[in-house]
Scaffold this motif. Structure first.
Motif, mmCIF file in Angstrom:
data_model
loop_
_atom_site.group_PDB
_atom_site.id
_atom_site.type_symbol
_atom_site.label_atom_id
_atom_site.label_comp_id
_atom_site.label_asym_id
_atom_site.label_seq_id
_atom_site.Cartn_x
_atom_site.Cartn_y
_atom_site.Cartn_z
ATOM 1 N N VAL A 73 0.841 -1.203 0.000
ATOM 2 C CA VAL A 73 0.000 0.000 0.000
ATOM 3 C C VAL A 73 0.872 1.248 0.000
ATOM 4 O O VAL A 73 1.817 1.351 0.790
ATOM 5 C CB VAL A 73 -0.928 0.008 1.233
ATOM 6 C CG1 VAL A 73 -1.595 1.372 1.412
ATOM 7 C CG2 VAL A 73 -1.982 -1.086 1.111
ATOM 8 N N PRO A 74 0.602 2.234 -0.871
ATOM 9 C CA PRO A 74 1.407 3.460 -0.878
ATOM 10 C C PRO A 74 1.103 4.340 0.324
ATOM 11 O O PRO A 74 -0.048 4.451 0.755
ATOM 12 C CB PRO A 74 0.990 4.149 -2.186
ATOM 13 C CG PRO A 74 -0.370 3.626 -2.477
ATOM 14 C CD PRO A 74 -0.401 2.231 -1.947
ATOM 15 N N MET A 75 2.144 4.960 0.849
ATOM 16 C CA MET A 75 1.973 5.833 2.008
ATOM 17 C C MET A 75 1.095 7.028 1.668
ATOM 18 O O MET A 75 0.403 7.554 2.548
ATOM 19 C CB MET A 75 3.346 6.302 2.503
ATOM 20 C CG MET A 75 3.318 7.031 3.837
ATOM 21 S SD MET A 75 2.741 5.942 5.188
ATOM 22 C CE MET A 75 2.626 7.110 6.542
ATOM 23 N N SER A 76 1.084 7.462 0.423
ATOM 24 C CA SER A 76 0.270 8.620 0.040
ATOM 25 C C SER A 76 -1.201 8.387 0.353
ATOM 26 O O SER A 76 -1.880 9.266 0.903
ATOM 27 C CB SER A 76 0.443 8.919 -1.458
ATOM 28 O OG SER A 76 0.083 7.791 -2.244
ATOM 29 N N GLU A 77 -1.715 7.202 0.023
ATOM 30 C CA GLU A 77 -3.124 6.907 0.274
ATOM 31 C C GLU A 77 -3.414 6.835 1.767
ATOM 32 O O GLU A 77 -4.459 7.289 2.243
ATOM 33 C CB GLU A 77 -3.502 5.579 -0.387
ATOM 34 C CG GLU A 77 -3.501 5.624 -1.898
ATOM 35 C CD GLU A 77 -4.582 6.548 -2.441
ATOM 36 O OE1 GLU A 77 -5.777 6.222 -2.324
ATOM 37 O OE2 GLU A 77 -4.224 7.612 -2.980
ATOM 38 N N THR A 78 -2.488 6.262 2.523
ATOM 39 C CA THR A 78 -2.686 6.145 3.965
ATOM 40 C C THR A 78 -2.691 7.516 4.627
ATOM 41 O O THR A 78 -3.513 7.797 5.503
ATOM 42 C CB THR A 78 -1.592 5.261 4.580
ATOM 43 O OG1 THR A 78 -1.639 3.966 3.967
ATOM 44 C CG2 THR A 78 -1.776 5.111 6.079
ATOM 45 N N VAL A 79 -1.786 8.401 4.194
ATOM 46 C CA VAL A 79 -1.730 9.744 4.782
ATOM 47 C C VAL A 79 -3.007 10.520 4.474
ATOM 48 O O VAL A 79 -3.609 11.147 5.364
ATOM 49 C CB VAL A 79 -0.504 10.517 4.256
ATOM 50 C CG1 VAL A 79 -0.548 11.969 4.732
ATOM 51 C CG2 VAL A 79 0.786 9.862 4.715
ATOM 52 N N LYS A 80 -3.441 10.487 3.215
ATOM 53 C CA LYS A 80 -4.650 11.233 2.845
ATOM 54 C C LYS A 80 -5.871 10.725 3.606
ATOM 55 O O LYS A 80 -6.699 11.515 4.080
ATOM 56 C CB LYS A 80 -4.868 11.163 1.333
ATOM 57 C CG LYS A 80 -3.890 12.038 0.542
ATOM 58 C CD LYS A 80 -4.187 12.032 -0.942
ATOM 59 C CE LYS A 80 -3.659 10.797 -1.622
ATOM 60 N NZ LYS A 80 -3.747 10.873 -3.111
ATOM 61 N N ALA A 81 -6.007 9.418 3.725
ATOM 62 C CA ALA A 81 -7.139 8.862 4.463
ATOM 63 C C ALA A 81 -7.044 9.200 5.951
ATOM 64 O O ALA A 81 -8.052 9.503 6.598
ATOM 65 C CB ALA A 81 -7.199 7.350 4.263
ATOM 66 N N PHE A 82 -5.834 9.167 6.490
ATOM 67 C CA PHE A 82 -5.606 9.512 7.897
ATOM 68 C C PHE A 82 -6.045 10.952 8.157
ATOM 69 O O PHE A 82 -6.742 11.237 9.143
ATOM 70 C CB PHE A 82 -4.130 9.336 8.228
ATOM 71 C CG PHE A 82 -3.768 9.607 9.661
ATOM 72 C CD1 PHE A 82 -3.806 8.590 10.609
ATOM 73 C CD2 PHE A 82 -3.376 10.876 10.072
ATOM 74 C CE1 PHE A 82 -3.472 8.852 11.940
ATOM 75 C CE2 PHE A 82 -3.037 11.140 11.386
ATOM 76 C CZ PHE A 82 -3.086 10.118 12.324
ATOM 77 N N GLN A 83 -5.655 11.861 7.281
ATOM 78 C CA GLN A 83 -6.015 13.267 7.463
ATOM 79 C C GLN A 83 -7.519 13.488 7.342
ATOM 80 O O GLN A 83 -8.107 14.268 8.094
ATOM 81 C CB GLN A 83 -5.264 14.138 6.450
ATOM 82 C CG GLN A 83 -3.769 14.205 6.710
ATOM 83 C CD GLN A 83 -3.037 15.088 5.710
ATOM 84 O OE1 GLN A 83 -3.623 15.574 4.734
ATOM 85 N NE2 GLN A 83 -1.755 15.308 5.935
ATOM 86 N N ARG A 84 -8.147 12.806 6.398
ATOM 87 C CA ARG A 84 -9.597 12.943 6.241
ATOM 88 C C ARG A 84 -10.317 12.416 7.481
ATOM 89 O O ARG A 84 -11.300 12.996 7.946
ATOM 90 C CB ARG A 84 -10.075 12.193 4.997
ATOM 91 C CG ARG A 84 -9.656 12.826 3.691
ATOM 92 C CD ARG A 84 -10.172 12.009 2.512
ATOM 93 N NE ARG A 84 -9.613 12.453 1.256
ATOM 94 C CZ ARG A 84 -10.091 13.434 0.503
ATOM 95 N NH1 ARG A 84 -11.174 14.078 0.913
ATOM 96 N NH2 ARG A 84 -9.531 13.778 -0.626
#
Length: 378
Positions: A73-84
């Motif tokens: 899983v790319p960290m970009s997707e995890t960060v964006k979902a975390f922030q949302r």
């Protein structure tokens, strides 16, 4: 502090954990975009002396947000979902997800549309190099635009057919990796016992990387598994029998409808639920509706590729296939669009990403419609 206490972190470890969580929480969009090709595992490896519970937490988030593996899983997707997730509350639709779909159908009808039930699309019709409608078992529906939510692989490889696409595009579609599946059941309790609406359960051994996933496929089920428990009746009592409590629970699994790990995970999940929530055991009236990838493949996503077809959310959850690399919602075949988790959106969990895709694809389809009207009028 509560979370750090639960993790048993000392003062130095708390500083590192706080640094990581803060950097993720305030990361800028430009920085996030650079992480489309960086896995969660690779990103965390840059920190010296990273507390193990912090790694395990983000490994769990890779399951929760993307239904994927920490080393894919790319960290970009995890960060964006975390922030949302930090900026919006969680909830459950009144009446359940079935009621939400019924409400959407009513909106379609209220705006002059027609909803056909028990009319599974067997084929998307292509004539003179463009889509011209769909074929069901009983009828043909003509249309200059078709928007498919069947998944990009079933749409291209089955409903349309490989012969209508360039060979390189077919190869690209076949190479898209699936998310993990999700399997579980529902419990009916004779009375309300659990007080929260959502429980997320994981341990230091529950998260999966590719190595653990491969071992599970050979029958080596881990001692602990990640479990998500939703209690719909705590949000809306009418979603369950009067005076009783409904639990909907499950765990990530293989997306292969025939994988033998799925039944083993049912047993493991039941065992773990009894260990974690012993207070519910005397009140369990029934454990029912055990379901997973086989039901997903039968109802919503046809199995067109070996070893998959029952993915929980779709394809495009791994490095090189998310963010700016997410499949385009506009297919190379004129008039054909994709909608849902597979294309047109990113950085939401499951259903939310599918809905976000619809909101973004709708104006895309409308612009295409206007372009065609304009070209016809000339």
């Amino acid at each position: 502090n509560i979370m750090f206490n639960e993790w048993g972190l000392n003062a130095e470890e708390r500083q590192v954990a706080l640094q990581v969580l803060t950097e993720v929480a305030i990361m800028s969009p430009d920085t996030i975009d650079t992480l489309d090709n960086v896995t969660v595992h690779e990103y965390l490896a840059q920190y010296n002396n990273l507390p193990r519970p912090v790694y395990e937490y983000f490994a769990y988030l890779a399951h929760a947000f993307n239904v994927g593996l920490v080393d894919l899983v790319p960290m970009s997707e995890t960060v964006k979902a975390f922030q949302r997730l930090m900026n919006q509350p969680l909830g459950y639709p009144a009446g359940g997800y079935g009621r939400m779909v019924e409400d959407m159908a009513e909106v379609v009808k209220g705006n002059g549309g027609e909803v056909k039930t028990r009319a599974r699309v067997e084929r998307i019709i292509v004539e003179e190099g463009r889509v011209t409608g769909v074929l069901t078992r009983d009828a043909v529906f003509r249309a200059p635009i078709v928007v498919s939510n069947a998944g990009i692989q079933p749409t291209v490889l089955k409903l349309v057919g490989e012969q209508y696409f360039d060979r390189s595009y077919v190869s690209y579609v076949k190479d898209l990796l699936p998310s993990m599946g999700f399997t579980g059941c529902r419990y009916i309790l004779s009375k309300p016992v659990l007080s929260c609406g959502l429980y997320q359960i994981w341990s230091e051994d529950a998260w999966w990387n590719l190595e653990r996933f491969d071992r599970a496929r050979t029958g080596e089920i881990p001692a602990d598994v990640v479990i998500t428990v939703t209690v719909p009746t705590n949000y809306d009592p009418e979603t369950g029998p009067p005076g009783k409590q409904l639990l909907v629970l499950g765990t990530p699994c293989s997306p292969d409808p025939q994988d033998k790990m799925i039944r083993a995970l049912w047993k493991k999940t039941d065992q773990q639920m009894a260990e974690i929530f012993p207070e519910i055991v005397p009140y369990v009236e029934s454990r029912e509706a055990y379901a997973g990838p086989a039901q997903v493949a039968a109802v919503s996503r046809d199995q067109v590729m070996p070893g998959q077809g029952g993915e929980a959310v779709g394809v495009g959850v791994t490095v090189g296939q998310c963010g700016r690399y997410k499949p385009s919602a506009r297919s190379p075949l004129p008039g054909l669009f994709y909608v849902g988790f597979d294309a047109g959106s990113s950085a939401f969990m499951g259903t939310q990403q599918a809905v976000d895709s619809a909101l973004k694809v709708a104006p895309m389809v409308y612009r295409y419609h206007l372009e065609k009207r304009l070209s016809t009028a000339r």
